[in-house]
Design an enzyme around this catalytic site. Structure first.
Site, PDB file in Angstrom:
ATOM      1  N   CYS A  66     -25.702 -78.428 -35.468  1.00 14.28           N
ATOM      2  CA  CYS A  66     -24.544 -78.539 -34.595  1.00 14.28           C
ATOM      3  C   CYS A  66     -23.499 -79.426 -35.273  1.00 14.28           C
ATOM      4  O   CYS A  66     -23.818 -80.467 -35.830  1.00 14.28           O
ATOM      5  CB  CYS A  66     -24.840 -79.126 -33.222  1.00 14.28           C
ATOM      6  SG  CYS A  66     -25.949 -78.119 -32.257  1.00 14.28           S
TER       7      CYS A  66
ATOM      8  N   GLY B 221     -28.060 -82.776 -30.814  1.00 14.23           N
ATOM      9  CA  GLY B 221     -29.325 -83.462 -30.542  1.00 14.23           C
ATOM     10  C   GLY B 221     -30.065 -82.782 -29.403  1.00 14.23           C
ATOM     11  O   GLY B 221     -29.741 -81.655 -29.027  1.00 14.23           O
TER      12      GLY B 221
ATOM     13  N   HIS C  85     -58.424 -67.517 -56.654  1.00 16.85           N
ATOM     14  CA  HIS C  85     -59.174 -67.977 -55.486  1.00 16.85           C
ATOM     15  C   HIS C  85     -58.757 -67.229 -54.221  1.00 16.85           C
ATOM     16  O   HIS C  85     -59.074 -67.678 -53.121  1.00 16.85           O
ATOM     17  CB  HIS C  85     -59.015 -69.494 -55.316  1.00 16.85           C
ATOM     18  CG  HIS C  85     -59.576 -70.253 -56.483  1.00 16.85           C
ATOM     19  ND1 HIS C  85     -60.921 -70.277 -56.773  1.00 16.85           N
ATOM     20  CD2 HIS C  85     -58.967 -70.967 -57.468  1.00 16.85           C
ATOM     21  CE1 HIS C  85     -61.122 -71.001 -57.865  1.00 16.85           C
ATOM     22  NE2 HIS C  85     -59.953 -71.423 -58.310  1.00 16.85           N
TER      23      HIS C  85
END
Ligand code: F6R
Length: 598
Positions: free
Chosen positions: A2, A101, A494
């Site tokens: 933002c 936030g 592997h």
């Protein structure tokens, strides 16, 4: 995540807001909006989609007034839509608020407000704050904002205007970045100093818990209890041209191309013995018993490079940690430890939390960051800036290179026994080597054509080349959306070898001459299963050249420098694949630069 912009002063705010949003779009680009206050008239315009949608919508419109705020969103609460876009207003449309936030207790606050009869039009946490402001109005904007903020849990940079006091903007910060730009009788607010650099290079970096009251182009800073605070005004030496595309099609491309020049700046002043440009001297660093390198994403990959260097030079164990994991573990950190936190933005929430953990446990924290005055720079005990200029492309390139070079310079500075076997002269040559490495671009475009339609691409390498592979794969994934995976070459057998089939592209870097034979054997293994091998190396990796399908030849250099320059073709591959596929290179889907939420 933002982008926030604000303006108070004698000029018409609209062009300032739109320009600022263009510079902040890299922080979020799913919707954008502005609010302009013209006395009792509050104008709010917002649109889902990239900023261009809002620009088209505002084309030809003119608003009076001297106060404005703008926002570009990266969705957290609620899908990208016109209604969820910021600014948000209260029920009476007297308050406009933009926010970066997450308000963690928004749902409790919302329930209380709904019970009191207030309505909500969006799914966001931010609208709750707008309605709270209206319900708790005291007659003074600063007082109301701080009162409301006392009940907010979570993180925020908030910017508020109201028709009730039409000459004021009040803003506050808790964990999310907010910078004040100080002009001549005008004040700017932004999430990032690069957004307002065209107006002023005088910046005040607000601290957590700071609230600023802006009245007619002047400002005062307070704590949440309204005690006035003085904060230093800093001069930022970034050039505005560094934050512009300057004729390039994409920021990412410009940032790749300008790496030689930027690395020159990373090195400048630091390449002398006893350099004052190095924040921690050898006698201090010798007292540390353990080093923690903590970072996220690309910065974490850069840390993998530093581990080998510091272990070799200092003979102490170095652990490289993903900040998002480290912060929730119980690592055994003590006051004999050195934390090296690495970050382009200096605002990454997980890295900040990990830094707090390091500090709480008594470690000395050295920050390697790019953004001057950023949160990490301020909270750390020592800082070494990368000096690569503002990085706008979401995919980090020049900052990554800066991180590698900064760590090499640090290690060299501490390496009085010359265990790295590298000279200052060789390090000074990095910008030239990077420049020569960029010459492989035409070849890369051909390679990109060959792999742009593949579904799975593997990057392999050993030792420091594995760290490179991790970064090469991340670059490709984030901007081209192709599935790319990095593997330590010795790990293939592997399990992952099962996925290699006729034509699977495998990209291998071979900068570590002591591991060349081993890596060559791994290349044989994938070749035997039909892989199409693209190798990156120099004259020392002839063996690899012989068995690979395509070979990207880089200039010969010390093996540490070979590692550093080997990222150049990997960056260019990611860029050209994404370009061929017509992807949004500077603003890849679902991502944003500067991850200021968890
Ligand atoms: C990828 C990228 C991210 C960042 C990560 C940390 O290209 O840019 O992975 O590296 O979000 O960001 P900073 O370095 O700002 O802490």
């Amino acid at each position: 995540m933002c982008g926030i912009i604000g303006y108070s002063g004698p000029k018409n705010p609209l062009p300032i807001l739109i320009n600022g949003l263009s510079r902040l779009e890299y922080r979020g680009y799913d919707s954008s909006g502005i609010a302009i206050l013209d006395g009792a008239n509050l104008i709010v315009e917002k649109k889902e989609g990239k900023l261009q949608v809002l620009k088209d919508h505002l084309e030809g419109k003119h608003f009076n007034g001297n106060i404005g705020v703008g926002h570009t969103r990266w969705a957290t609460h609620g899908v990208p839509s016109d209604l969820n876009a910021h600014p948000h207003t209260d029920n009476k449309k007297e308050f406009a608020i933009i926010h970066n936030g997450i308000i963690e207790n928004y749902s409790e606050l919302k329930d209380e407000l709904v019970n009191k009869g207030f309505n909500f039009t969006s799914e966001t946490d931010t609208e709750v704050v707008a309605v709270e402001l209206s319900s708790k109005w005291t007659g003074n904007l600063l007082q109301t904002v701080t009162n409301v903020a006392k009940n907010l849990k979570g993180t925020f940079a908030l910017v508020v205007t109201t028709t009730k006091e039409p000459n004021k903007i009040v803003a506050g910060r808790m964990m999310s970045p907010l910078v004040l730009g100080v002009g001549d009788e005008e004040v700017f607010l932004a999430s990032d100093s690069a957004a307002i650099l065209e107006h002023t290079n005088k910046m005040v970096f607000l601290e957590n818990g700071d609230f600023v009251e802006i009245i007619d182009g002047t400002y005062k800073i307070f704590d949440i209890n309204l005690n006035e605070i003085k904060r230093e005004v800093q001069d930022i030496d970034w050039e505005i041209s560094e934050a512009e595309k300057s004729g390039y099609e994409h920021f990412m491309y410009k940032e790749i191309i300008e790496q030689p020049e930027m690395i020159e700046k990373t090195l400048s002043g630091r390449l002398v013995e006893n350099s004052i440009g190095i924040p921690i001297q050898l006698n201090e660093v010798r007292n540390f018993e353990k080093i923690w390198i903590v970072a996220c994403g690309t910065a974490y990959h850069a840390g993998l490079f530093g581990k080998d260097l510091f272990e070799k030079v200092l003979g102490v164990p170095v652990s490289v940690e993903l900040a998002s994991e480290f912060r929730y573990r119980e690592p055994i950190v003590g006051n004999k430890d050195l934390g090296i936190v690495i970050s382009q933005s200096g605002e990454t929430m997980d890295t900040i939390a990990a830094t707090e953990l390091l500090k709480e446990n008594g470690a000395h924290v050295l920050a390697l960051v790019n953004v001057v005055g950023s949160s990490l720079a301020r909270m750390s005990d020592s800082v070494m800036y990368l000096h690569v200029g503002p990085e706008i492309g979401v995919a980090s390139t020049k900052a990554y290179l800066g991180m590698l070079v900064a760590q090499l310079v640090l290690a060299k500075h501490w390496d009085i026994e010359n265990k790295l076997n590298i000279t200052f002269e060789e390090i000074k040559n990095i910008p030239k080597l990077v420049k020569e490495s960029l010459e492989c671009e035409t070849e890369i475009i051909n390679i990109a054509k060959g792999i742009s339609k593949k579904n799975d691409i593997y990057f392999i390498g050993r030792g420091l080349d594995y760290a490179l592979a991790a970064e090469g794969a991340l670059k490709l994934k984030e901007i081209s959306y192709l599935h790319a995976e990095a593997l330590a070459a010795g790990e293939l057998k592997h399990g992952t070898l099962a996925l290699i089939e006729e034509g699977t592209p495998v990209i291998v870097t071979a900068s570590q001459s002591h591991l060349l034979d081993k890596t060559t054997s791994n290349v044989q293994e994938v070749k035997a299963r039909g892989a199409f091998v693209i190798a990156v190396g120099d004259d020392n990796s002839k063996k690899m050249e012989k068995i690979s399908d395509q070979f990207i030849s880089l200039p010969n250099a010390h093996s540490l420098l070979s590692t550093i320059i080997s990222i150049i073709p990997l960056q260019l591959i990611a860029y050209h694949v994404a370009k061929l596929n017509g992807e949004s290179i500077d603003q890849p889907r679902n991502l944003a630069k500067s991850v200021t939420v968890e």
